[in-house]
Design an enzyme around this catalytic site. Structure first.
Site, short mmCIF file in Angstrom:
data_model
loop_
_atom_site.label_atom_id
_atom_site.label_comp_id
_atom_site.label_asym_id
_atom_site.label_seq_id
_atom_site.Cartn_x
_atom_site.Cartn_y
_atom_site.Cartn_z
N LEU A 6 -10.79 44.96 64.24
CA LEU A 6 -10.98 45.27 62.82
C LEU A 6 -12.15 46.23 62.67
CD1 LEU A 6 -10.70 41.68 61.29
CD2 LEU A 6 -9.00 43.49 61.19
N THR A 8 -14.19 46.41 60.39
CA THR A 8 -15.34 45.74 59.79
C THR A 8 -15.98 44.72 60.73
OG1 THR A 8 -13.86 44.11 58.81
CG2 THR A 8 -14.46 46.01 57.44
N CYS A 9 -15.45 44.56 61.92
CA CYS A 9 -15.95 43.56 62.88
C CYS A 9 -17.11 44.15 63.69
CB CYS A 9 -14.80 43.15 63.81
SG CYS A 9 -15.30 42.09 65.18
N ASP A 10 -18.27 43.50 63.62
CA ASP A 10 -19.45 43.98 64.35
C ASP A 10 -19.22 44.03 65.86
OD1 ASP A 10 -20.92 44.33 62.04
OD2 ASP A 10 -21.85 42.34 62.14
N ARG A 13 -17.19 47.03 66.73
CA ARG A 13 -18.01 48.25 66.63
C ARG A 13 -18.90 48.42 67.85
NH1 ARG A 13 -19.35 48.37 60.22
NH2 ARG A 13 -19.51 46.15 60.51
#
Length: 105
Positions: A6, A8-10, A13
């Site tokens: 995702l 938005t997933c740290d 990233r």
């Protein structure tokens, strides 16, 4: 190399930052190919299902008791992230073992 996760997933990233030439596939927008999900389930079993996610907490008991692969097809955000496909191998999560196997310090 492909990374399924995702945007938005740290954790996803962090993995992408360490693997700059990786193709990113957002599972919320694009989903995960069923053949890849089947292979991942064969390799990782129930560990592929993220039972700590917000999506999981929003499911009722009847839905939670469905087969894992059906759940992941209907709710790809339930997949533990990232799922990395590299040279025919699958890696789950951004663990020290995954980083070592991919040659990332």
């Amino acid at each position: 190399m492909r990374l399924y996760g995702l945007k938005t997933c740290d954790t996803c990233r962090k993995a992408l930052k360490s693997l700059p030439s990786t193709e990113f596939i957002d599972v919320r927008a694009q989903g995960v190919p069923e053949n890849l999900l089947s292979s991942a389930f064969e390799n990782f079993g129930k560990a592929l299902l993220n039972t700590r996610s917000t999506t999981w907490r929003g499911l009722d008991d009847a839905t939670r008791n469905r087969p894992v692969l059906e759940l992941l097809v209907d709710h790809p955000t339930l997949m533990k992230r990232p799922l990395i496909e590299a040279d025919g191998q699958l890696y789950l999560g951004w663990t020290p073992e995954t980083r070592q196997a991919l040659g990332v310090a």
